[in-house]
Design a protein around this motif. Sequence first.
Motif, PDB file in Angstrom:
ATOM      1  N   LEU A  40       0.848  -1.191   0.000  1.00 22.94           N
ATOM      2  CA  LEU A  40       0.000   0.000   0.000  1.00 22.94           C
ATOM      3  C   LEU A  40       0.887   1.247   0.000  1.00 22.94           C
ATOM      4  O   LEU A  40       2.014   1.219   0.483  1.00 22.94           O
ATOM      5  CB  LEU A  40      -0.877  -0.001   1.251  1.00 22.94           C
ATOM      6  N   PRO A  41       0.338   2.356  -0.513  1.00 19.81           N
ATOM      7  CA  PRO A  41       1.163   3.570  -0.514  1.00 19.81           C
ATOM      8  C   PRO A  41       1.278   4.190   0.886  1.00 19.81           C
ATOM      9  O   PRO A  41       0.514   3.865   1.786  1.00 19.81           O
ATOM     10  CB  PRO A  41       0.393   4.508  -1.443  1.00 19.81           C
ATOM     11  N   ILE A  42       2.243   5.098   1.030  1.00 22.35           N
ATOM     12  CA  ILE A  42       2.433   5.878   2.250  1.00 22.35           C
ATOM     13  C   ILE A  42       1.650   7.181   2.080  1.00 22.35           C
ATOM     14  O   ILE A  42       1.841   7.888   1.088  1.00 22.35           O
ATOM     15  CB  ILE A  42       3.928   6.208   2.451  1.00 22.35           C
ATOM     16  N   ALA A  43       0.784   7.500   3.049  1.00 23.86           N
ATOM     17  CA  ALA A  43       0.045   8.763   2.996  1.00 23.86           C
ATOM     18  C   ALA A  43       0.951   9.879   3.517  1.00 23.86           C
ATOM     19  O   ALA A  43       1.462   9.800   4.632  1.00 23.86           O
ATOM     20  CB  ALA A  43      -1.213   8.667   3.848  1.00 23.86           C
ATOM     21  N   VAL A  44       1.160  10.890   2.686  1.00 29.46           N
ATOM     22  CA  VAL A  44       2.031  11.999   3.084  1.00 29.46           C
ATOM     23  C   VAL A  44       1.184  13.247   3.327  1.00 29.46           C
ATOM     24  O   VAL A  44       0.474  13.710   2.439  1.00 29.46           O
ATOM     25  CB  VAL A  44       3.094  12.282   1.997  1.00 29.46           C
ATOM     26  N   ASP A  45       1.241  13.760   4.555  1.00 27.06           N
ATOM     27  CA  ASP A  45       0.549  15.000   4.927  1.00 27.06           C
ATOM     28  C   ASP A  45       1.342  16.181   4.370  1.00 27.06           C
ATOM     29  O   ASP A  45       2.413  16.516   4.874  1.00 27.06           O
ATOM     30  CB  ASP A  45       0.469  15.073   6.460  1.00 27.06           C
ATOM     31  N   THR A  46       0.803  16.795   3.301  1.00 28.00           N
ATOM     32  CA  THR A  46       1.578  17.861   2.649  1.00 28.00           C
ATOM     33  C   THR A  46       1.415  19.212   3.348  1.00 28.00           C
ATOM     34  O   THR A  46       2.021  20.193   2.949  1.00 28.00           O
ATOM     35  CB  THR A  46       1.116  18.053   1.180  1.00 28.00           C
ATOM     36  N   MET A  47       0.561  19.261   4.389  1.00 33.49           N
ATOM     37  CA  MET A  47       0.250  20.557   4.994  1.00 33.49           C
ATOM     38  C   MET A  47       0.937  20.809   6.337  1.00 33.49           C
ATOM     39  O   MET A  47       0.767  21.882   6.930  1.00 33.49           O
ATOM     40  CB  MET A  47      -1.266  20.695   5.131  1.00 33.49           C
ATOM     41  N   GLY A  48       1.695  19.849   6.820  1.00 33.90           N
ATOM     42  CA  GLY A  48       2.380  20.037   8.101  1.00 33.90           C
ATOM     43  C   GLY A  48       3.851  20.344   7.889  1.00 33.90           C
ATOM     44  O   GLY A  48       4.482  19.794   6.987  1.00 33.90           O
ATOM     45  N   GLY A  49       4.416  21.202   8.722  1.00 38.83           N
ATOM     46  CA  GLY A  49       5.843  21.492   8.637  1.00 38.83           C
ATOM     47  C   GLY A  49       6.117  22.926   8.255  1.00 38.83           C
ATOM     48  O   GLY A  49       5.274  23.599   7.645  1.00 38.83           O
ATOM     49  N   VAL A  70       0.768   8.550  -1.436  1.00 37.80           N
ATOM     50  CA  VAL A  70      -0.455   9.274  -1.780  1.00 37.80           C
ATOM     51  C   VAL A  70      -0.369  10.602  -1.032  1.00 37.80           C
ATOM     52  O   VAL A  70      -0.048  10.623   0.160  1.00 37.80           O
ATOM     53  CB  VAL A  70      -1.725   8.457  -1.429  1.00 37.80           C
ATOM     54  N   LEU A  71      -0.582  11.709  -1.748  1.00 34.23           N
ATOM     55  CA  LEU A  71      -0.404  13.026  -1.155  1.00 34.23           C
ATOM     56  C   LEU A  71      -1.737  13.547  -0.626  1.00 34.23           C
ATOM     57  O   LEU A  71      -2.736  13.555  -1.358  1.00 34.23           O
ATOM     58  CB  LEU A  71       0.164  13.998  -2.193  1.00 34.23           C
ATOM     59  N   VAL A  72      -1.748  13.996   0.631  1.00 39.24           N
ATOM     60  CA  VAL A  72      -2.967  14.488   1.268  1.00 39.24           C
ATOM     61  C   VAL A  72      -2.819  15.983   1.532  1.00 39.24           C
ATOM     62  O   VAL A  72      -1.834  16.418   2.134  1.00 39.24           O
ATOM     63  CB  VAL A  72      -3.225  13.749   2.599  1.00 39.24           C
ATOM     64  N   LEU A  78      -7.175   7.149   5.690  1.00 37.52           N
ATOM     65  CA  LEU A  78      -6.710   6.298   4.577  1.00 37.52           C
ATOM     66  C   LEU A  78      -6.129   4.999   5.126  1.00 37.52           C
ATOM     67  O   LEU A  78      -6.316   3.927   4.544  1.00 37.52           O
ATOM     68  CB  LEU A  78      -5.670   7.041   3.742  1.00 37.52           C
ATOM     69  N   ILE A  79      -5.409   5.097   6.249  1.00 41.29           N
ATOM     70  CA  ILE A  79      -4.859   3.885   6.859  1.00 41.29           C
ATOM     71  C   ILE A  79      -5.993   2.996   7.346  1.00 41.29           C
ATOM     72  O   ILE A  79      -6.004   1.786   7.105  1.00 41.29           O
ATOM     73  CB  ILE A  79      -3.908   4.249   8.014  1.00 41.29           C
ATOM     74  N   LYS A  80      -6.954   3.603   8.042  1.00 41.94           N
ATOM     75  CA  LYS A  80      -8.073   2.813   8.569  1.00 41.94           C
ATOM     76  C   LYS A  80      -8.843   2.122   7.453  1.00 41.94           C
ATOM     77  O   LYS A  80      -9.318   1.004   7.604  1.00 41.94           O
ATOM     78  CB  LYS A  80      -9.038   3.723   9.349  1.00 41.94           C
ATOM     79  N   GLN A  81      -8.964   2.828   6.316  1.00 49.59           N
ATOM     80  CA  GLN A  81      -9.705   2.255   5.193  1.00 49.59           C
ATOM     81  C   GLN A  81      -8.893   1.224   4.416  1.00 49.59           C
ATOM     82  O   GLN A  81      -9.385   0.650   3.452  1.00 49.59           O
ATOM     83  CB  GLN A  81     -10.114   3.370   4.229  1.00 49.59           C
ATOM     84  N   GLY A  82      -7.641   1.052   4.803  1.00 48.17           N
ATOM     85  CA  GLY A  82      -6.807   0.114   4.063  1.00 48.17           C
ATOM     86  C   GLY A  82      -6.324   0.666   2.750  1.00 48.17           C
ATOM     87  O   GLY A  82      -6.003  -0.088   1.829  1.00 48.17           O
ATOM     88  N   ARG A  83      -6.279   1.999   2.637  1.00 49.08           N
ATOM     89  CA  ARG A  83      -5.825   2.608   1.386  1.00 49.08           C
ATOM     90  C   ARG A  83      -4.416   3.172   1.513  1.00 49.08           C
ATOM     91  O   ARG A  83      -3.856   3.693   0.546  1.00 49.08           O
ATOM     92  CB  ARG A  83      -6.799   3.721   0.966  1.00 49.08           C
ATOM     93  N   ALA A  84      -3.859   3.115   2.694  1.00 51.08           N
ATOM     94  CA  ALA A  84      -2.461   3.504   2.896  1.00 51.08           C
ATOM     95  C   ALA A  84      -1.907   2.634   4.014  1.00 51.08           C
ATOM     96  O   ALA A  84      -2.663   2.152   4.872  1.00 51.08           O
ATOM     97  CB  ALA A  84      -2.358   4.978   3.271  1.00 51.08           C
ATOM     98  N   SER A  85      -0.608   2.405   3.994  1.00 56.01           N
ATOM     99  CA  SER A  85      -0.019   1.511   4.997  1.00 56.01           C
ATOM    100  C   SER A  85       0.545   2.282   6.175  1.00 56.01           C
ATOM    101  O   SER A  85       0.711   1.731   7.262  1.00 56.01           O
ATOM    102  CB  SER A  85       1.089   0.678   4.353  1.00 56.01           C
ATOM    103  N   LEU A 142       1.674   6.708   7.578  1.00 52.79           N
ATOM    104  CA  LEU A 142       1.612   8.120   7.194  1.00 52.79           C
ATOM    105  C   LEU A 142       2.853   8.855   7.638  1.00 52.79           C
ATOM    106  O   LEU A 142       3.509   8.484   8.615  1.00 52.79           O
ATOM    107  CB  LEU A 142       0.334   8.781   7.726  1.00 52.79           C
ATOM    108  N   VAL A 143       3.170   9.892   6.886  1.00 54.84           N
ATOM    109  CA  VAL A 143       4.318  10.745   7.185  1.00 54.84           C
ATOM    110  C   VAL A 143       3.799  12.166   7.356  1.00 54.84           C
ATOM    111  O   VAL A 143       3.037  12.651   6.518  1.00 54.84           O
ATOM    112  CB  VAL A 143       5.356  10.709   6.048  1.00 54.84           C
ATOM    113  N   SER A 144       4.188  12.831   8.450  1.00 52.96           N
ATOM    114  CA  SER A 144       3.813  14.227   8.641  1.00 52.96           C
ATOM    115  C   SER A 144       4.954  14.980   9.307  1.00 52.96           C
ATOM    116  O   SER A 144       5.663  14.433  10.152  1.00 52.96           O
ATOM    117  CB  SER A 144       2.554  14.334   9.506  1.00 52.96           C
ATOM    118  N   ALA A 145       5.115  16.227   8.891  1.00 52.65           N
ATOM    119  CA  ALA A 145       6.083  17.105   9.556  1.00 52.65           C
ATOM    120  C   ALA A 145       5.348  18.150  10.389  1.00 52.65           C
ATOM    121  O   ALA A 145       5.901  19.172  10.755  1.00 52.65           O
ATOM    122  CB  ALA A 145       6.981  17.781   8.522  1.00 52.65           C
TER     123      ALA A 145
END
Lengths: 425, 425
Positions: A20-29, A52-54, A105-112, A114-117
């Motif tokens: 599964l893809p990694i969900a990346v939080d593009t809005m933190g940091g 997957v970019l969020v 996305l993780i809960k739904q099984g659509r990402a394995s 997540l990464v956030s800054a």
Amino acid sequence: MTGQGEPPRPPRRPATVRPLPIAVDTMGGDHAPGEIIEGAVDAVRDHGVRVVLVGQAPRIQRELDRHGFAGKIPIVHADEALDMGEGALASWRKPKSSIAIACHLIKQGRASALVSAGSTAGVVATARLRLKGQQGVMRPAIAVALPTTPRPTILLDAGATVDVKPEGLVQFAALGTAYAQILLGVERPSVGLLTIGSEPGKGNKVTKRAHELLSGGSHGIEFAGNVEGHDLLRGAVNVVVTDGFTGNVALKTMEGTIRTAFAEIRTAMTASAPARVGALLQRRRLLELRERLDPDTYGGGVLLGLNGTVVIAHGASHARAIASACELAHRLAAGRIVERIREQVAATRTSRFGRWTHGERDSQDKADRAPRPHERPAEAPKPAEPAPDAPAPAAERNTERAAERTAERTAEHAAPERTEPPAPT
Amino acid sequence: MTGQGEPPRPPRRPATVRPLPIAVDTMGGDHAPGEIIEGAVDAVRDHGVRVVLVGQAPRIQRELDRHGFAGKIPIVHADEALDMGEGALASWRKPKSSIAIACHLIKQGRASALVSAGSTAGVVATARLRLKGQQGVMRPAIAVALPTTPRPTILLDAGATVDVKPEGLVQFAALGTAYAQILLGVERPSVGLLTIGSEPGKGNKVTKRAHELLSGGSHGIEFAGNVEGHDLLRGAVNVVVTDGFTGNVALKTMEGTIRTAFAEIRTAMTASAPARVGALLQRRRLLELRERLDPDTYGGGVLLGLNGTVVIAHGASHARAIASACELAHRLAAGRIVERIREQVAATRTSRFGRWTHGERDSQDKADRAPRPHERPAEAPKPAEPAPDAPAPAAERNTERAAERTAERTAEHAAPERTEPPAPT
């Protein structure tokens, strides 16, 4: 990625599908979203990590265009972001923040994973609320990798859980063991307990009792005894266990000391003309060293103990740090960190009636009772919209949802601990 | 020094007599007794500090002969020494250890303070047992001076009291304020609370409650809010308050990080021929910096809150560090640190019924109840033999003995705390 049109496979055991893809939080940091998206693109291009970019979809589109990746990386839109200054409360106020949607996305099984800054407090609070604690784990912990040689030393907890029982420290040892097995590739990582003297009797009430529990053995943990503050950078053990308060103070003390030492050395090295000449001659080596010890490089951590892996990159992260964080998240997901922790924690539970005391039973009781109204959001967060370009295979979704339902039945994490740690006997 | 034949003066208020000597434990430390005695001689010769040497009399005599100080410095014989590895129990087993006898000199009014480079655990345990806690102080604390510029930052507690209540942290703030007034010459030193975030709500239960109490104001304490690990070497405040567990971990982390950073820098600076040339050009400045940041130089601390001042020098102390420790002890005694602490702690108590809660009353209850049998030694330690060359004036002896009797009536220190810190409300 397998297409939507394929017939659903039996949900029992997914075959070796693409991860599964990694969900990346593009809005933190501090450098969001530009550096975050650039880092994610680097991870895809250079490390073969799926992401997957969020975040704000139009902005992400523009950035992807700029990098020539338009249409090549899926996007999930999120309206809101947690501000860097926002703490735990924001996770309730903003159910559609980019982090909340990444969790979903993780809960739904659509990402394995997540990464956030984003701000650590906000990420931890949101992840605890949305992902919930994994079965059997009393409290989550943030693990960081200290810049020791030849391989890093893992310190946990760096600040997720500040008031910890002795049994909680034993669980942190289990979490750290599972993490070290994947990160360091060591089968039986050595675990030290951070305290104020090497002898067993040294420490406060909680660490003294934790020492007794860990010394009891048969927990699947390779306990190496007490370690002290000056051992942290010596690489004496693979994993250092402590409560989130002490761990956070120690980590920030280390960061501040490294910064001060380098600033003072720079002053000393350029205080005279000959010294400045000397500095020029050493420039490259010192820059390398500065980078290795720089908190902006090694900083950041992994939140362990939830139903999903959360990599918290340093707030000041640039693209390179984000790419590393994506790669780390990918490695942990591939190494099945959540399952490993489950097994490791189960191993520490086998000796429950042998050595553990009412502190352990306490947390069991809390797990059994129904969650109180205020422990859950008034309204469950709605699924994120729109869906990523390519949906996950049905088989994966089913498995993950089953895990999710199991997790929701246990509400351990949502229950705040009421009792003090038991006094050592 | 006034002779034995003088008529005793009224005990009320001693006239401006010469200050009492500093008792130096010649048997503690890695380089005892040679370097200890040399340091004491330096303190006498270079700083005009009066000392009395406690330890094996024949050996001390030989050393004084060697320095040309035979007969110029009084000696009090002590048979036993605490080993560097010995902890708290040794203070009971060895009632005639050099540290115990040095404490006795203070109780008898024959010395104003003591200096020891013995094991911290042994010195703290012996001093708590022999000197007792001063009236009104719940628990003692070790204060250390961190190497910040332009003046040091005082950190306490560095390890004397590991399990502390919020009210105990407020008292540490009072102790640190009194100490900073003398050491730094600042009238209202700023005090920070060490925790894991700058906002008031950050920290564990104990620090959150301590923040509330300190923010209440009117304690005679200049509270500057929370500080974090990376503030320790920034010199942001004059005094940093924390419990003995966290303080000890932070201090040792700092020491270890400085050692590691310098070792790595040395490697980087000599890794190539041009770098080695560069290193030669910077040698002097870097040595100066190394010395300033070296724990062996700034290490050691002062045990505050007992009926007498105890300067604990670093175990690895050489003569220079011992001379500094003697001078510090002299300054603290001259600054009437014990009286200042009494006043400062009394000021924090005035607001007792305004803001403080049952935690404070708890400790009062314990102070009021009679001490239990196991809290006192089976047999009171006998006076040290033989007497120092010149006995102290009778007036001083009487005053000190009155203070001693007062102190013995309150048994706060001997009473172990039974209750957990109150949960924050």
